[in-house]
Design an enzyme around this catalytic site. Structure first.
Site, mmCIF file in Angstrom:
data_model
loop_
_atom_site.group_PDB
_atom_site.id
_atom_site.type_symbol
_atom_site.label_atom_id
_atom_site.label_comp_id
_atom_site.label_asym_id
_atom_site.label_seq_id
_atom_site.Cartn_x
_atom_site.Cartn_y
_atom_site.Cartn_z
ATOM 1 N N ALA A 180 0.965 -1.162 0.032
ATOM 2 C CA ALA A 180 0.117 0.059 -0.069
ATOM 3 C C ALA A 180 0.837 1.384 -0.084
ATOM 4 C CB ALA A 180 -1.039 -0.049 1.172
ATOM 5 N N THR A 181 0.577 2.265 -0.986
ATOM 6 C CA THR A 181 1.496 3.580 -1.180
ATOM 7 C C THR A 181 1.014 4.527 -0.499
ATOM 8 O OG1 THR A 181 0.536 3.784 -3.199
ATOM 9 C CG2 THR A 181 2.495 2.490 -3.270
ATOM 10 N N HIS A 234 -10.374 -0.373 2.671
ATOM 11 C CA HIS A 234 -9.568 -1.336 1.585
ATOM 12 C C HIS A 234 -8.888 -2.739 2.635
ATOM 13 C CE1 HIS A 234 -8.704 0.836 -2.175
ATOM 14 N NE2 HIS A 234 -9.611 1.550 -1.507
ATOM 15 N N ASP A 241 -0.775 -0.991 -4.631
ATOM 16 C CA ASP A 241 -2.119 -0.169 -4.818
ATOM 17 C C ASP A 241 -1.604 0.954 -4.085
ATOM 18 O OD1 ASP A 241 -4.602 0.804 -4.599
ATOM 19 O OD2 ASP A 241 -5.469 -0.491 -3.492
#
Lengths: 148, 148, 148
Positions: free
Chosen positions: B11-12, B27, B60
């Site tokens: 995850a960014t 999410h 993502d």
């Protein structure tokens, strides 16, 4: 010669200003006598039930329906789920027009961001249930589903 | 029954406000025990190196990574080129989620315009290197590459 | 070795500020000696007539042409129809670059809304007449027409 209506146009637009009135008038002018016109900004589920048996229905459009639900503080998730669940029980075809609204920069307006998310969810629910899905590109249909 | 993680979610997103915190929580709630979660807003290249061998990676998303690079005054071009150049050396698959952000009106905000251009370039570099590219339409995949 | 021009680049951009000047300079730097460059912000129809016989023409882009027509109070509908009607008479190929600008949230700016509508109409007219239409996704072509 009389042309009997053989398809139903379900318009979800709510006319709130002159610009929308003008847009609605242009859309109406394009439609011939083969259409029965139904205006239903909120109770789309009822409109589909009432018009089943009158021929194919074109719903224009899901994103305006969603706009009306959100602005009116209706339960768009519950109604969206109910809409999709009822499609299998329809005898005549239903065609939905909708919009992908997430193709731009994330907007600064919080309601616009919430609408983007909601429209994305509603589109996914309907597309998952639909037999066919097309993306309109410059007015041309690009088949998304079924892919073969 | 224990489910061993067999895929890695990178995850960014950087949580800067409640809205993003809420989005991240949603999410995360969708992901089951089969996922190892890695949060890496900046050093995506390092995260891919460190997780190679742990199964397929889902990143993502590229556009949030780019946002973080641009807001932090990192060299997004250099890092983007380095990311793409390193993909051939990865053993396990890498799937990137990204966004096309140029489908709206040109925004009045200069940073938004610069971001649109940068995202377009980064997407092109990654897509040129990728084995497969899909456009998501209403949640459905539309194959862009390879085209056959 | 001399490279003779064998294709024509018809640029419709009007440089109104430094940002556009910079963008135009970058586009020009990408083009080699095989291109003849023609700058024509308004009289695109005349430019196509004048360059027919010099090789394929790339028009970059329709949406900037439309912008110039609308900002200059030209009859974009009349000129758009005339452009499309004249394509069949062209001997050398014409390739149009354009943009889908309706993929975001409906903008608050009235001119932006009018431009979205106009661009959608112009794109439809040109796409209906074109032999081939492609949607660019992350720089990759997705064939829209003909669909087979």
């Amino acid at each position: 010669m009389n042309i009997a209506p053989r398809a139903v146009y379900i318009a979800t637009a709510q006319v709130r200003d002159d610009e929308m009135a003008d847009r609605v008038a242009k859309h109406q002018a394009r439609r011939g006598a083969e259409w029965t016109n139904v205006a239903e900004p909120i109770d789309l589920i009822g409109a589909l039930k009432r018009t089943d048996g009158q021929g194919p229905r074109l719903v224009d459009c899901l994103t305006l329906w969603l706009t009306n639900l959100m602005l009116g503080d209706h339960d768009w998730r519950g109604l969206g789920r109910e809409l999709v669940a009822g499609l299998a029980g329809q005898s005549d075809p239903v065609v939905f027009v909708t919009n992908e609204v997430g193709g731009g920069i994330v907007p600064e307006n919080a309601l616009a961001r919430a609408f983007r998310d909601a429209a994305g969810e509603l589109n996914q629910w309907v597309a998952a249930e639909a037999d066919e899905v097309y993306l309109a590109v410059a007015g041309l249909p690009l088949k998304v589903k079924p892919n073969d």
